[in-house]
Design an enzyme around this catalytic site. Structure first.
Site, short mmCIF file in Angstrom:
data_model
loop_
_atom_site.label_atom_id
_atom_site.label_comp_id
_atom_site.label_asym_id
_atom_site.label_seq_id
_atom_site.Cartn_x
_atom_site.Cartn_y
_atom_site.Cartn_z
N CYS A 202 46.63 41.29 47.47
CA CYS A 202 47.11 41.55 46.11
C CYS A 202 48.62 41.76 46.12
CB CYS A 202 46.41 42.78 45.56
SG CYS A 202 47.11 43.41 44.02
N CYS B 272 50.75 36.42 39.20
CA CYS B 272 50.10 36.68 37.92
C CYS B 272 48.64 36.29 37.92
CB CYS B 272 50.92 35.97 36.85
SG CYS B 272 50.12 35.40 35.40
#
Ligand code: SAH
Ligand code: SF4
Length: 344
Positions: free
Chosen positions: A123, A336
Site C-alpha cells: 500500500c 490512487c
C-alpha cells in the site's frame, strides 16, 4: 508556523456542544442549527444563510465554519466520471479523496488519516507512515466540499486506518448520517468503513449501533501469509479478525465485506481460494476481489485474469457472494488504486 491542530469547526461538535459553543460566543443557541443547516444543506454557501443577519455571517462562518481543506489539485479520468482531489490541510499535510459517478449513484472515497501507521507493504499510504489523524470535520468536509450535495455513498477507503482514529471516525459518521440540519443525512447503509482488522475497534463500532457497512481487508486466509501482507496480523490473527467480523454481522444484521487485493503468485493460488471459501461458507459475508494496483518500486504485480476468474469460481462454489472490483481511476496515478476502488 502553521497550526498543527485544526481550528474549531461545527462538524467536530455534537448538536448539544454546538449550541453550547454558540452561547459561549454570546450568540443565541438557535444559531447553532442555522449554521449547521448552512454547512450541511448549502455546503457553506454564505449567501444561502438568509436566516442570519448579513453583518454576522462572515464572522460566524470564520469562527464556526473555517475552511479546513484547500483543493490543490483535482484530476479527472473516465471522461470526468472519476475525480481525484488532493487536499492540503491547515498544517500542510496532504490527503486525497475520490468522487466516482455511476449510472445510479455517486460514491465518495474519503481519507481518515494523513498517511497510515499500519505499514502494509503493498500500500502506497502504508509506505509513507502516519503523519496525523484527521479531525472529524476534516473527514466530513471532504464530502461536503468535494461532493456538494451529490454524494449517495461514502467509503472510508482513502488514506489511513479509520479504526485507529476512532473518536473522530464516530463523530464524522454522525456528521454524514445524522439528518439535516445536524448532518448530511446520508443513509447508514450507504456508508462503508474499511479496516485492516483492529479487533477491539470492530467490536466498539458494533456497539455504537450505527449499522454502517464494515469492510475487512483480509488479503490472505492463512496467518503465515497474512503476517507478511498485513503486519497488524501479528497482533490479531485471521481467526480473531473473522470472529470479530461475524460479531459485527450479527449485531448489525449487515453482510460484512472482505477485501482481497489479488497479488500475482502471492495470494492468488487456488488452494488459498479453497481455504478462504471454507472459512466464509455459510457466513454473512461478501468477498471483494481487487486486482493489486502495483506501487512504484514494488516487485508485486496484479494477478492474471485467469487466476481472478478461478478465484471467483472457487469462492462461489462455497456459496460465498464474490465480486471483482472495478478499479476506477487507475490511470490517474498508481497511488490512487486503493482510493478509486469501489464497492460494487
Ligand atoms: N486502512 C483501511 C482503509 C484504507 S485502504 C484498510 O486497509 O482497509 C482501502 C483498501 O485499499 C484496503 O482494502 C486496502 O487493502 C486496499 N489497498 C491498499 N493498497 C492497495 C493496492 N496497492 N492495490 C489494491 N488495493 C489496495
Ligand atoms: Fe493503512 Fe489500509 Fe494501507 Fe494498510 S492498506 S497501510 S491499513 S491504508
Amino acid at each position: 508556523m502553521r497550526p498543527h491542530k485544526p481550528p474549531r469547526h461545527l462538524a467536530d461538535l455534537d448538536p448539544d456542544e454546538r449550541r453550547a459553543a454558540l452561547v459561549e460566543a454570546g450568540e443565541p443557541a438557535y444559531r447553532a442549527e442555522q449554521l449547521s443547516r448552512n454547512y450541511f444543506a448549502h455546503y457553506g454557501d454564505l449567501s444561502a444563510m438568509t436566516d442570519v443577519p448579513v453583518r454576522d455571517r462572515d464572522r460566524l462562518a470564520a469562527d464556526f465554519l473555517p475552511p479546513l481543506l484547500e483543493d490543490i489539485r483535482t484530476i479527472e479520468c473516465d471522461g470526468g466520471k472519476t475525480r481525484k482531489t488532493v487536499w492540503r490541510l491547515g498544517d500542510g499535510s496532504l490527503v486525497e479523496s475520490v468522487l466516482m459517478h455511476y449510472p445510479d449513484r455517486v460514491t465518495m472515497c474519503v481519507s481518515s488519516q494523513a498517511g497510515c501507521g499500519m505499514g502494509c507493504p503493498f500500500c502506497a499510504t502504508g509506505q509513507a507512515g502516519l503523519t496525523r489523524n484527521l479531525s472529524a470535520a476534516e473527514i466530513v468536509e471532504q464530502v461536503v466540499v468535494g461532493g456538494r450535495g451529490v454524494v449517495d455513498n461514502v467509503v472510508f477507503m482513502g488514506m489511513g486506518e479509520p479504526l485507529a482514529n476512532y473518536p473522530a471516525l464516530i463523530r464524522a459518521l454522525h456528521g454524514l448520517v445524522d439528518p439535516v440540519p445536524a448532518g448530511l443525512g446520508i443513509g447508514r447503509r450507504h456508508i462503508t468503513v474499511s479496516t485492516v482488522g483492529l479487533v477491539p475497534g470492530i467490536d466498539k463500532l458494533a456497539a455504537e449501533g450505527l449499522q454502517v457497512t464494515l469492510a475487512v481487508s483480509l488479503h490472505a486466509p492463512d496467518d503465515e501469509l497474512r503476517d507478511t501482507l498485513v503486519p497488524i496480523n501479528l497482533r490479531w490473527k485471521v481467526a480473531e479478525v473473522l470472529d470479530a467480523a461475524w460479531r459485527y454481522a450479527s449485531s448489525s444484521g449487515r453482510r460484512v465485506s472482505l477485501e482481497y487485493a489479488m497479488i500475482r503468485d502471492v495470494n492468488d493460488q487456488p488452494e488459498r481460494a479453497h481455504l478462504l471459501g471454507s472459512l466464509l461458507a455459510g457466513r454473512l459475508a461478501h468477498v471483494n476481489l481487487i486486482p493489486l494496483n502495483p506501487t512504484p518500486g514494488s516487485a508485486w504485480t496484479a494477478t492474471t485474469p485467469e487466476r481472478e476468474r478461478e478465484m471467483v469460481r472457487i469462492l462461489r462454489s462455497y456459496g460465498v457472494p464474490t465480486t471483482v472490483r472495478d478499479t476506477r481511476g487507475r490511470e490517474i496515478d498508481g497511488a490512487c488504486g486503493q482510493l478509486a476502488a469501489t464497492v460494487s
